[in-house]
Design a protein around this motif. Structure first.
Motif, PDB file in Angstrom:
ATOM      1  N   GLU A 230       0.823  -1.213   0.000  1.00  0.00           N
ATOM      2  CA  GLU A 230       0.000   0.000   0.000  1.00  0.00           C
ATOM      3  C   GLU A 230       0.860   1.268   0.000  1.00  0.00           C
ATOM      4  OE1 GLU A 230       0.703  -0.963   4.381  1.00  0.00           O
ATOM      5  OE2 GLU A 230       0.342  -2.066   2.507  1.00  0.00           O
ATOM      6  N   ARG A 231       2.127   1.128   0.343  1.00  0.00           N
ATOM      7  CA  ARG A 231       3.031   2.280   0.343  1.00  0.00           C
ATOM      8  C   ARG A 231       3.712   2.495  -1.011  1.00  0.00           C
ATOM      9  NH1 ARG A 231       6.408   2.775   6.034  1.00  0.00           N
ATOM     10  NH2 ARG A 231       4.593   3.048   7.395  1.00  0.00           N
ATOM     11  N   LEU A 232       3.544   1.550  -1.921  1.00  0.00           N
ATOM     12  CA  LEU A 232       4.185   1.667  -3.232  1.00  0.00           C
ATOM     13  C   LEU A 232       3.269   2.468  -4.147  1.00  0.00           C
ATOM     14  CD1 LEU A 232       6.858   0.589  -4.386  1.00  0.00           C
ATOM     15  CD2 LEU A 232       5.538  -1.269  -5.430  1.00  0.00           C
ATOM     16  N   PRO A 233       3.701   3.643  -4.580  1.00  0.00           N
ATOM     17  CA  PRO A 233       2.836   4.500  -5.396  1.00  0.00           C
ATOM     18  C   PRO A 233       2.415   3.830  -6.703  1.00  0.00           C
ATOM     19  CG  PRO A 233       4.695   5.745  -4.541  1.00  0.00           C
ATOM     20  CD  PRO A 233       4.980   4.297  -4.260  1.00  0.00           C
ATOM     21  N   GLU A 234       1.332   4.321  -7.263  1.00  0.00           N
ATOM     22  CA  GLU A 234       0.792   3.786  -8.509  1.00  0.00           C
ATOM     23  C   GLU A 234       1.805   3.849  -9.641  1.00  0.00           C
ATOM     24  OE1 GLU A 234      -0.960   3.947 -12.432  1.00  0.00           O
ATOM     25  OE2 GLU A 234      -0.113   5.686 -11.358  1.00  0.00           O
ATOM     26  N   ALA A 235       2.723   4.788  -9.565  1.00  0.00           N
ATOM     27  CA  ALA A 235       3.731   4.940 -10.620  1.00  0.00           C
ATOM     28  C   ALA A 235       4.604   3.698 -10.786  1.00  0.00           C
ATOM     29  CB  ALA A 235       4.625   6.145 -10.314  1.00  0.00           C
ATOM     30  N   TYR A 236       4.628   2.844  -9.788  1.00  0.00           N
ATOM     31  CA  TYR A 236       5.426   1.621  -9.861  1.00  0.00           C
ATOM     32  C   TYR A 236       4.634   0.437 -10.402  1.00  0.00           C
ATOM     33  CZ  TYR A 236       9.095   3.935  -7.176  1.00  0.00           C
ATOM     34  OH  TYR A 236      10.089   4.782  -6.774  1.00  0.00           O
ATOM     35  N   GLU A 237       3.376   0.655 -10.761  1.00  0.00           N
ATOM     36  CA  GLU A 237       2.546  -0.431 -11.269  1.00  0.00           C
ATOM     37  C   GLU A 237       2.755  -0.580 -12.769  1.00  0.00           C
ATOM     38  OE1 GLU A 237      -1.494   0.169 -10.153  1.00  0.00           O
ATOM     39  OE2 GLU A 237      -1.062   0.227  -8.001  1.00  0.00           O
ATOM     40  N   HIS A 238       3.690  -1.454 -13.141  1.00  0.00           N
ATOM     41  CA  HIS A 238       3.975  -1.729 -14.549  1.00  0.00           C
ATOM     42  C   HIS A 238       4.656  -3.095 -14.640  1.00  0.00           C
ATOM     43  CE1 HIS A 238       8.257  -0.677 -13.930  1.00  0.00           C
ATOM     44  NE2 HIS A 238       7.802   0.320 -13.182  1.00  0.00           N
TER      45      HIS A 238
END
Length: 308
Positions: A230-238
């Motif tokens: 939950e602490r990993l920002p959406e920008a890392y979703e790839h």
């Protein structure tokens, strides 16, 4: 060994906890402590920094002989002024600002010298000649050991190095940027990252390795994002994140290590990289310290660096 980041010491972390972490870090073999004259103005009721430096100064005063065991790193350029909004009101990098800032930092730290001094962020209202001359004067006076540039693009760092070289002045020998095993999508906005040029890119990594610089990597554990999704920002979703996490978990299992330890071991396997680890508990510090004793083989390093 990693560098101990002390951004929140004295604000989010109370003095007793901060002292205990500093002691534990040194007992574990740590020597480098990183702070800044602006830490942590956003958490301090005064709206100004200096709290972290002042706490470290009190810690040193209460521990005779400790100064000889550590290396201090601090920064200039981002401390807010008395009026206006940050970052427009930051102190900047004029010769006058640099002179006043280093005097303030030394006073709060209670020392007559820091081993590493950084320009915290770029200031294009001031010429590189003025900045480089002012920094060289600090080195010549013996109040600063080495110089580094934080949150600045590679071309600006190299331009400043060329100005220094042309005048036979002390030059930047390190850069400080956000760098970790996982990377956000290019150009993606990452909440909390206030530095436009604060990311280690392939270009800046090439600059570091080609010119023999050090990379002091801040936020190497992504504020706990490796273990708390939950602490990993959406920008890392790839897809790249998916592949890298799979490789990370496979090697962590093989090494009987945590994700954090495996990431730090991967960073430390690059001789140019100095991870800056911020901790808030003894358990976090011990976990990070254990990573220093891990050694990756060339094959293990390659498997993480270029996951299938």
């Amino acid at each position: 060994m990693f560098v101990l980041g002390t951004m929140h010491f004295g604000t989010r972390l109370d003095e007793r906890t901060s002292f205990e972490l500093l002691d534990r870090f040194v007992d574990a073999g740590g020597t480098r402590i990183d702070t800044a004259n602006c830490y942590a103005f956003w958490s301090d009721p005064s709206g100004h920094g200096g709290t972290s430096e002042a706490l470290i100064g009190r810690w040193l005063k209460q521990r005779p002989g400790m100064r000889d065991r550590i290396q201090l790193s601090t920064k200039v350029g981002a401390e807010p002024g008395e009026t206006g909004q940050w970052p427009a009101n930051r102190e900047g990098l004029s010769a006058t600002a640099i002179k006043a800032a280093v005097e303030g930092s030394l006073g709060r730290l209670g020392v007559d010298r820091v081993e590493m001094y950084w320009t915290h962020m770029d200031d294009r209202s001031v010429s590189l000649t003025e900045v480089s001359r002012a920094l060289n004067e600090l080195v010549s006076a013996g109040v600063v050991g080495r110089l580094g540039a934080s949150n600045q693009p590679a071309w600006r760092v190299e331009a400043a190095r060329q100005v220094a070289a042309a005048n036979n002045w002390a030059a930047y020998g390190a850069v400080q940027l956000s760098y970790s095993y996982l990377r956000p999508r290019p150009e993606a906005l990452v909440p909390g990252n206030v530095h436009e040029h604060g990311w280690a890119t392939y270009e800046s990594l090439d600059h570091v390795h080609t010119e023999g610089l050090e990379l002091w990597a801040y936020s190497p554990l992504l504020v706990g994002g490796y273990t708390r999704p939950e602490r990993l920002p959406e920008a890392y979703e790839h897809p790249g994140t998916t592949a890298r996490l799979a490789a990370l978990d496979e090697l962590a299992s093989e090494l009987d290590a945590t994700r954090h330890q495996t990431v730090l071991a991967w960073l430390l396997a690059d001789a140019a990289v100095r991870p800056i680890v911020g901790v808030s508990t003894a358990a976090q510090l011990d976990e990070a310290a254990a990573a220093v004793r891990m050694t990756l083989t060339a094959d293990q390093f390659s498997r993480l660096t270029t996951p299938a």
